[in-house]
Structures are given as structure tokens and as C-alpha cells.
Write an enzyme that holds these catalytic residues in place. Structure first.
Site, PDB file in Angstrom:
ATOM      1  CG  ASN A  22      -1.652   1.446   1.734  1.00  0.00           C
ATOM      2  OD1 ASN A  22      -2.146   2.747   0.468  1.00  0.00           O
ATOM      3  ND2 ASN A  22      -2.467   1.401   2.494  1.00  0.00           N
ATOM      4  CE  LYS A  42      -0.064   2.921   4.830  1.00  0.00           C
ATOM      5  NZ  LYS A  42       0.530   3.221   6.501  1.00  0.00           N
ATOM      6  CG  HIS A  46      -5.662   2.371   5.315  1.00  0.00           C
ATOM      7  ND1 HIS A  46      -5.295   2.317   6.647  1.00  0.00           N
ATOM      8  CD2 HIS A  46      -4.504   1.341   5.307  1.00  0.00           C
ATOM      9  CE1 HIS A  46      -3.871   2.435   6.867  1.00  0.00           C
ATOM     10  NE2 HIS A  46      -3.611   1.822   6.028  1.00  0.00           N
ATOM     11  CD  GLU A  67      -2.724   5.856   7.053  1.00  0.00           C
ATOM     12  OE1 GLU A  67      -2.871   6.013   5.457  1.00  0.00           O
ATOM     13  OE2 GLU A  67      -1.961   4.774   7.415  1.00  0.00           O
ATOM     14  CD  GLU A  83      -3.044  -2.384   7.342  1.00  0.00           C
ATOM     15  OE1 GLU A  83      -2.443  -2.405   7.286  1.00  0.00           O
ATOM     16  OE2 GLU A  83      -3.473  -1.383   7.184  1.00  0.00           O
ATOM     17  N   GLY A 116       2.727   2.370  10.324  1.00  0.00           N
ATOM     18  CA  GLY A 116       3.982   3.837  10.201  1.00  0.00           C
ATOM     19  C   GLY A 116       5.164   4.033  11.978  1.00  0.00           C
ATOM     20  CB  SER A 172       5.604  -1.409  12.038  1.00  0.00           C
ATOM     21  OG  SER A 172       5.085   0.008  11.612  1.00  0.00           O
TER      22      SER A 172
HETATM   23  P1  13P Z   1       2.964   0.392   7.715  1.00  0.00           P
HETATM   24  O1  13P Z   1       4.077  -0.711   6.941  1.00  0.00           O
HETATM   25  O2  13P Z   1       3.565   1.692   7.325  1.00  0.00           O
HETATM   26  O3  13P Z   1       3.262   0.476   9.178  1.00  0.00           O
HETATM   27  O4  13P Z   1       1.876   0.728   6.861  1.00  0.00           O
HETATM   28  C1  13P Z   1       0.959   0.135   7.115  1.00  0.00           C
HETATM   29  C2  13P Z   1       0.401  -0.315   6.055  1.00  0.00           C
HETATM   30  O5  13P Z   1      -0.947   0.595   6.968  1.00  0.00           O
HETATM   31  C3  13P Z   1      -0.581  -0.626   5.616  1.00  0.00           C
HETATM   32  O6  13P Z   1      -1.626  -0.084   4.939  1.00  0.00           O
END
Ligand code: 13P
Length: 258
Positions: free
Chosen positions: A10, A12, A96, A98, A171, A177, A216
Site C-alpha cells: 500500500n 498510500k 483502512h 487512515e 492492522e 507507521g 510496520s
Molecule cells: P506501515 O507498514 O507503514 O506501518 O503501514 C501499514 C499500513 O497501513 C498498510 O496499509
């Protein structure tokens, strides 16, 4: 039951044309890996066509990070499932954290997006439903309650015939992140809970749904996470922007397939 290993990158709101080219070239050099692991990249929607062109000769899939809950209409800046599917998306992330946190993806909107994906039958686009608890919810021992509520509201209208198009991504919000990864056993506990929930509802076809871990994931922790019985692969954020790191994570999933 053998479930195919699956790794989804992903990107982003990151990535570039050069990253499309270098990631595609690196994957092209790994035909054996691509036989054993389903690899998907979800670039920003404006890079989707480039990604599909760069990987047209490869067994690599394309996805998008979100869709709108409506089929079409006056929704400035948004993309419908049909638009992204016609542009080549075979996977769609929905829910997601976010988007739930910052872009008003309520439980009702997430459920409506799930219905948009499932109602589209021109091509069998797969839905990746993201679920996960916040740090506060974990501290208050509400993890399983939160996950169960997210699953039941998003999947209330799902039929067993649609299960082959479903992937779940666990997640934990506190791990995204932050560099804080769930311990493999800690993640496995939630994955087993999700697997049980799916099995109770749909029996063996529920048990066959792939469940990914995200938060992560890096090359140095992927092997231990993917060794857990109910972790079928990963949803990778930051590390999917680094070619070598992403390939090493895919290779860790390959070990699971053997
Ligand atoms: P990270 O791997 O950067 O922690 O992000 C995970 C994520 O949100 C994947 O959708």
C-alpha cells in the site's frame, strides 16, 4: 487448509513513475516467487495505469487504496469501483484506519463500499477489508470487541458465494507507521479470533479467507509474523516503497507457501 500467501503493498500517497519502473523490473526478475506468492501493489490511483502497463507481462496484480460508496455521480475527486476496475484494479482496500480516522469512513460507509465491490460482477475484484484497534482500545482490553464490531457491520450483507472475493487485513492502528509491530503471538491471537468468527459464520469457506497482518512489517520481522498459522501474508505500507525491502518481505511469504 492451504491458503495462498498474499503480500499487498500500500503505497498510500507516495510513489512515482520511477518507483513503478524499478519495482516492476525487480519483480520481473523473480518468476519463481511470483508463482508461490500473490503479489499486489496499490499505488495512488493516478499511477494505476502505469503500474498495470509496467507489469502486464507479469503475474503481479494491481489494486487501489479506496473507492467511493456510490456507483457514479457528482462526487468530485472520487473514484467508483467500475472506474478503477476498468483501469485494471483487481484488489480494493476498504476501511483502512487512515480513512476511518481522517476521511470520515464510518462503519456505514465502509459497509456501503463493501457492497459496491461485491455488486460488481463484470470482473471478480477482490475486497481487502481492513480492521484494527487503537492503542486506547487495546489498553482497555476492547480489541476483540472492536474487531468483531468492524467485521459484523462491514460484512452483514455478505453471502457465502461472495467469500472467494474477500480478504481481511488486521492492522492494529498503533502499529501503523510507528515502527511498533505486534508481536507474532499477539497478532496470531487476533488472526485466530477473526478466523473463528469467519468459520462460525460460513464454515469451511469462511476458514479459507486469507487474513493479512499490517503494521510496520519489515524484512526483519516478516518471517516470524508469516510463520504464525493464521497469518497468510502482509499488507505493507512504508516498506513497500523500498524495492529490496518489499522483495525480501515477499520472499518471507514464499517460505510460508513451501
Ligand atoms: P506501515 O507498514 O507503514 O506501518 O503501514 C501499514 C499500513 O497501513 C498498510 O496499509
Amino acid at each position: 487448509m492451504q491458503r495462498q500467501a498474499l503480500v499487498i503493498g500500500n503505497w498510500k500517497m507516495n510513489g512515482s513513475q520511477p518507483l513503478v519502473a524499478s519495482m516492476a523490473a525487480a519483480l520481473a526478475a523473480q518468476p519463481e516467487l511470483l508463482k508461490q506468492v500473490t503479489v499486489v501493489v496499490c499505488p495512488p490511483a493516478v499511477l494505476l495505469t502505469s503500474w498495470c502497463q509496467a507489469t502486464s507481462a507479469l503475474a503481479v496484480a494491481a489494486g487501489v487504496q479506496d473507492i467511493n460508496e456510490h456507483a457514479d455521480g457528482a462526487h468530485t475527486g472520487e473514484h467508483s469501483l467500475q472506474l478503477v476496475a476498468e483501469a485494471g484494479a483487481e484488489y480494493v482496500l476498504v476501511g483502512h484506519s487512515e480513512r476511518r480516522q481522517w476521511y470520515a469512513d464510518s462503519a456505514a460507509r465502509v459497509a456501503a463500499k463493501v457492497q459496491q465491490v461485491m455488486a460488481y460482477t463484470e470482473q471478480p475484484v477482490k475486497l481487502v477489508l481492513c480492521v484494527g484497534e487503537s492503542a486506547e482500545q487495546r489498553a482497555q482490553q476492547q480489541t476483540m470487541t472492536v474487531i468483531e464490531a468492524q467485521l459484523s457491520s462491514a460484512l452483514a450483507a455478505l453471502t457465502s458465494a461472495q467469500l472467494s472475493r474477500l480478504v481481511i487485513a488486521y492492522e492494529p492502528v498503533w502499529a501503523i507507521g510507528t515502527g511498533l509491530t505486534a508481536e507474532p503471538a499477539q497478532a496470531q491471537q487476533v488472526h485466530a479470533f477473526i478466523r473463528n468468527w469467519l468459520t462460525n459464520k460460513w464454515g469451511v469457506s469462511g476458514a479459507a479467507v486469507q487474513i493479512l497482518y499490517g503494521g510496520s512489517v519489515k524484512a526483519d520481522n516478516a518471517t516470524a509474523l508469516f510463520a504464525e498459522v493464521d497469518i497468510d501474508g502482509g499488507l505493507i505500507g512504508g516498506a513497500s516503497l523500498q524495492v529490496e525491502e518489499f522483495l525480501a518481505i515477499c520472499a518471507a511469504a514464499q517460505a510460508r507457501s513451501r
